[in-house]
Design a protein around this motif. Structure first.
Motif, short mmCIF file in Angstrom:
data_model
loop_
_atom_site.label_atom_id
_atom_site.label_comp_id
_atom_site.label_asym_id
_atom_site.label_seq_id
_atom_site.Cartn_x
_atom_site.Cartn_y
_atom_site.Cartn_z
N MET A 13 6.75 17.54 18.52
CA MET A 13 7.93 16.72 18.26
C MET A 13 7.74 15.99 16.93
O MET A 13 6.72 15.38 16.68
N ASN A 14 8.74 16.03 16.09
CA ASN A 14 8.65 15.43 14.78
C ASN A 14 9.85 14.52 14.54
O ASN A 14 10.57 14.67 13.58
N THR A 15 10.03 13.54 15.43
CA THR A 15 11.15 12.62 15.34
C THR A 15 10.98 11.68 14.15
O THR A 15 9.90 11.15 13.93
N LYS A 16 12.04 11.48 13.37
CA LYS A 16 12.00 10.55 12.25
C LYS A 16 12.19 9.13 12.77
O LYS A 16 13.06 8.88 13.59
N PHE A 17 11.34 8.22 12.30
CA PHE A 17 11.43 6.83 12.73
C PHE A 17 12.15 5.99 11.68
O PHE A 17 12.14 6.30 10.50
N ASP A 18 12.76 4.92 12.13
CA ASP A 18 13.42 3.96 11.25
C ASP A 18 12.34 3.13 10.55
O ASP A 18 11.50 2.52 11.22
N PRO A 19 12.32 3.08 9.21
CA PRO A 19 11.27 2.34 8.50
C PRO A 19 11.27 0.84 8.79
O PRO A 19 10.28 0.16 8.60
N ILE A 20 12.39 0.31 9.27
CA ILE A 20 12.45 -1.10 9.64
C ILE A 20 11.68 -1.34 10.94
O ILE A 20 11.09 -2.39 11.14
N VAL A 21 11.64 -0.33 11.79
CA VAL A 21 11.01 -0.45 13.11
C VAL A 21 9.57 0.04 13.10
O VAL A 21 8.72 -0.50 13.80
N SER A 22 9.26 1.07 12.32
CA SER A 22 7.93 1.68 12.34
C SER A 22 7.42 1.95 10.93
O SER A 22 8.18 2.31 10.04
N GLU A 23 6.12 1.80 10.76
CA GLU A 23 5.52 2.11 9.46
C GLU A 23 5.30 3.61 9.30
O GLU A 23 4.96 4.07 8.21
N PHE A 24 5.49 4.38 10.35
CA PHE A 24 5.29 5.82 10.31
C PHE A 24 6.61 6.53 10.07
O PHE A 24 7.67 6.07 10.47
N GLU A 25 6.51 7.68 9.41
CA GLU A 25 7.71 8.46 9.13
C GLU A 25 8.09 9.37 10.27
O GLU A 25 9.23 9.80 10.37
N SER A 26 7.10 9.71 11.13
CA SER A 26 7.39 10.61 12.24
C SER A 26 6.40 10.36 13.37
O SER A 26 5.38 9.70 13.19
N SER A 27 6.72 10.91 14.53
CA SER A 27 5.81 10.78 15.68
C SER A 27 4.52 11.55 15.42
O SER A 27 3.45 11.15 15.89
N ASP A 28 4.59 12.64 14.67
CA ASP A 28 3.38 13.39 14.31
C ASP A 28 2.45 12.53 13.45
O ASP A 28 1.23 12.52 13.65
N GLN A 29 3.02 11.82 12.50
CA GLN A 29 2.22 10.95 11.64
C GLN A 29 1.59 9.82 12.47
O GLN A 29 0.43 9.49 12.29
N GLU A 30 2.36 9.27 13.39
CA GLU A 30 1.85 8.20 14.25
C GLU A 30 0.71 8.72 15.13
O GLU A 30 -0.34 8.08 15.25
N GLU A 31 0.87 9.90 15.70
CA GLU A 31 -0.16 10.48 16.55
C GLU A 31 -1.44 10.76 15.75
O GLU A 31 -2.55 10.47 16.22
N SER A 32 -1.29 11.28 14.55
CA SER A 32 -2.44 11.56 13.70
C SER A 32 -3.18 10.27 13.36
O SER A 32 -4.42 10.22 13.42
N TYR A 33 -2.45 9.22 13.02
CA TYR A 33 -3.07 7.94 12.71
C TYR A 33 -3.80 7.38 13.94
O TYR A 33 -4.92 6.89 13.82
N ASN A 34 -3.15 7.44 15.09
CA ASN A 34 -3.76 6.91 16.31
C ASN A 34 -5.07 7.63 16.64
O ASN A 34 -6.05 6.99 17.04
N LYS A 35 -5.11 8.95 16.45
CA LYS A 35 -6.36 9.70 16.69
C LYS A 35 -7.43 9.25 15.71
O LYS A 35 -8.59 9.03 16.11
N TRP A 36 -7.07 9.12 14.43
CA TRP A 36 -8.03 8.67 13.42
C TRP A 36 -8.55 7.27 13.76
O TRP A 36 -9.76 7.02 13.73
#
Length: 62
Positions: free
Chosen positions: A1-24
């Motif tokens: 899933m590659n949902t685009k996030f609202d930059p006002i709500v999240s610092e991540f551009e997508s759920s994939d980016q968020e997942e990658s950061y969380n793993k790191w």
């Protein structure tokens, strides 16, 4: 899933980016918790960084 996030709500551009950061981030935390080196007091670290900064500033001003 590659949902685009609202930059006002999240610092991540997508759920994939968020997942990658969380793993790191979780891997970094685990590594830190498993580190067996002795703990260094905050005051010692601050004093050392202050000394290093002063030394570097003195070298730049020469």
């Amino acid at each position: 899933m590659n949902t685009k996030f609202d930059p006002i709500v999240s610092e991540f551009e997508s759920s994939d980016q968020e997942e990658s950061y969380n793993k790191w981030f979780k891997a970094k935390v685990e590594a830190s918790l498993m580190d067996t080196r002795p703990v260094v007091a905050h005051d010692q670290v601050v004093a050392r960084m202050k000394k290093l900064r002063e030394e570097r500033l003195n070298n730049v001003n020469r």
